[in-house]
Structures are given as C-alpha cells and as structure tokens.
Design an enzyme around this catalytic site. Structure first.
Site, PDB file in Angstrom:
ATOM      1  N   SER A  80      66.686  65.525  44.940  1.00 56.39           N
ATOM      2  CA  SER A  80      67.482  64.375  45.355  1.00 56.39           C
ATOM      3  C   SER A  80      67.857  64.501  46.835  1.00 56.39           C
ATOM      4  O   SER A  80      66.984  64.508  47.689  1.00 56.39           O
ATOM      5  CB  SER A  80      68.712  64.244  44.453  1.00 56.39           C
ATOM      6  OG  SER A  80      69.381  63.020  44.661  1.00 56.39           O
ATOM      7  N   HIS A 103      64.473  59.531  43.457  1.00 60.68           N
ATOM      8  CA  HIS A 103      64.871  58.603  42.383  1.00 60.68           C
ATOM      9  C   HIS A 103      64.113  57.288  42.589  1.00 60.68           C
ATOM     10  O   HIS A 103      64.669  56.192  42.407  1.00 60.68           O
ATOM     11  CB  HIS A 103      66.385  58.337  42.421  1.00 60.68           C
ATOM     12  CG  HIS A 103      67.240  59.555  42.312  1.00 60.68           C
ATOM     13  ND1 HIS A 103      67.469  60.203  41.116  1.00 60.68           N
ATOM     14  CD2 HIS A 103      67.937  60.237  43.251  1.00 60.68           C
ATOM     15  CE1 HIS A 103      68.279  61.235  41.316  1.00 60.68           C
ATOM     16  NE2 HIS A 103      68.561  61.283  42.618  1.00 60.68           N
ATOM     17  N   GLU A 126      61.992  60.502  39.435  1.00 54.95           N
ATOM     18  CA  GLU A 126      62.812  61.534  38.795  1.00 54.95           C
ATOM     19  C   GLU A 126      61.957  62.433  37.901  1.00 54.95           C
ATOM     20  O   GLU A 126      60.933  62.019  37.355  1.00 54.95           O
ATOM     21  CB  GLU A 126      63.922  60.880  37.973  1.00 54.95           C
ATOM     22  CG  GLU A 126      64.942  60.153  38.834  1.00 54.95           C
ATOM     23  CD  GLU A 126      66.036  59.475  38.035  1.00 54.95           C
ATOM     24  OE1 GLU A 126      65.941  59.467  36.774  1.00 54.95           O
ATOM     25  OE2 GLU A 126      66.995  58.952  38.643  1.00 54.95           O
TER      26      GLU A 126
END
Length: 270
Positions: free
Chosen positions: A128, A170, A197
C-alpha cells in the site's frame, strides 16, 4: 553487488500461512537469515500494525522479527535505528500514508541506510503506502469530488529505489485507473504501474514478475501520438490522448521495464 529485490504489494495481502505474497518475501529474506525488520511509520496505529506482521512472519517461520520504531525525523537519525537496520537481511514497509514516510524519513540517515543496504543486496518490500514510496515519484493526493467529477492528482517524492516508475495500489478495488492515467498523461516518460490487492510485483534487474491473486496494469505513454490536457470549468483535467500502451498482467507473467514490453515466456517477448 547487485541491488536486492523489491517486492511491491498492492495492499490487503493475505496474512496467514500459505499466503503467496508474504511467503515470497520470507523466502527472499531467508537467503541471508539475519532477520526481518518491520517499518510501520506510515501508519497512525504502528503498534497494532506491527503486532499483526510479527505474528504473521513468526507463523511463516521467521526466527527474528524487529520493529523499526520511527515516529519522527529525530528517530530516523538515531544511531541505534541505523545499527538495527544494518543487522537485518530484509525490511518490510507497511501501509498507511506515504506522505508520512516521506515527511519523517525522506532524506534522513535512515533513508540513506536503507538505500545503501538495498544497493548491496538487502531485500525490501512495501505494501500500500509502502509500495508507493518505493519509486522516485509517488501519488500523494488525488481528490475526486463526486458532485462535479473533479479530479486533481498531486505527485510527491518517494524513496527513489526505482526511477521513471509511478506505482498505484489497491488499484482495481478502489477504481484508480483515472488518476494513474492522468498522472502519466502529464509525465509521459514515467511508466505507471497499478497493482491490485493481494497482488505484488517482484522487481529485479529492471524486470518484474507478478505474484498473487489479481492483476497488474501498466500504462506507458512514452510513444504516445497525441496528448491534450484541458482544465474543465469545474477545475478537473479533461484528457484527449492517443497511442498510449496498456498492458495487463496476471500471476506468472513478467515485464521488461527497460524495453517496456511484456515477457510472454522465458526467452520470448511480445
């Protein structure tokens, strides 16, 4: 010595025994067997995040797991922190806010230590926010106002382990195609990489291979035929583009970042 591998994760990776992405990181780190460091600086809840990864890495068989506790630039200059990083074979950068990583660590002795260790073979992973920070440039803000469809993308400075790359995470789950396309339209020399993800790219020798559950999207505007960016009445960027290259890769496929081409299989390219 060649630089170490970079495992760049799109976020929300599976944290249990058998999860492919984190298992790959543990396997890579295990070559030197000096222990894994967790860098949770991006998170507002670093203790909780660190605890989850400590448990996960222990379950995956890692004997030594250390938390690199940095919540200020002063801590990022601390000799004890630098000695800890020196003793490790791999570092895992957690999610959160990539701007915190840049603000608290960018340009410090810790940043220099991580860069030096990576150039000499240390394995680095990031998920992330920890994925976005890997490149020289990163997306730090992309404000979308639902009432008027206004999109503004702001770039900042990452840790610089990769040049001419822009990573978004994401990717499919948060519908981030428009913001990455907009960023690449304004910076056509940069390759845009959107990672879903529980999916990762393993970068080494200027190539990457895809691991995990979903998809990686590559946007390449270097050889574009036409780009026209206009600012709409509401302040949004309105794009007219032609000739951009789009690549979508799933598990097991590889991409040559130097030649900007898909590697179909061993020894062959598109």
């Amino acid at each position: 010595m060649k630089p170490g591998e970079l495992l760049i994760i799109g976020g929300a990776e599976e944290k249990f025994h058998g999860g492919e992405v984190l298992q790959k990181f543990v396997d890579l780190a295990g070559r030197q067997n000096s222990g894994i460091g967790i860098l949770p600086t991006a998170s507002e809840i670093p203790d909780e995040v660190s605890s989850d990864y400590i448990q996960t890495f222990k379950q995956l068989g890692v004997g030594r797991v250390e938390v690199i506790d940095v919540d200020s630039r002063e801590r990022a200059e601390n000799p004890e922190i630098l000695e800890l990083v020196e003793s490790l074979s791999a570092v895992f950068i957690t999610g959160g806010d990539q701007s915190r990583l840049s603000k608290l660590i960018g340009g410090t002795r810790l940043h220099e230590k991580l860069t030096d260790k990576w150039k000499n073979g240390m394995v680095l992973a990031g998920t992330s926010a920890g994925a976005s920070i890997m490149a020289k440039s990163m997306i730090v803000a992309a404000d979308t106002k639902l009432n008027d469809d206004k999109l503004n993308v702001e770039l900042g400075t990452g840790f610089g382990f990769l040049d001419h790359i822009l990573i978004d995470q994401h990717f499919s789950q948060r519908a981030r195609f428009d913001r990455l396309l907009s960023a690449i339209a304004e910076n056509r020399e940069i390759i845009g990489i959107g990672i879903d993800e529980n999916t990762a790219i393993l970068v080494h020798d200027n190539k990457f291979e895809v691991y995990g559950e979903h998809q990686v999207l590559v946007i390449d505007g270097k050889s574009s035929e036409f780009v026209d960016i206009k600012i709409g009445e509401n302040g949004s960027e309105e794009l007219t583009i032609s000739g951009f290259k789009l690549h979508a890769l799933t598990r097991g496929y590889s991409f040559d970042l130097s030649r900007r081409i898909l590697i179909l299989k061993k020894g062959k390219t598109e």
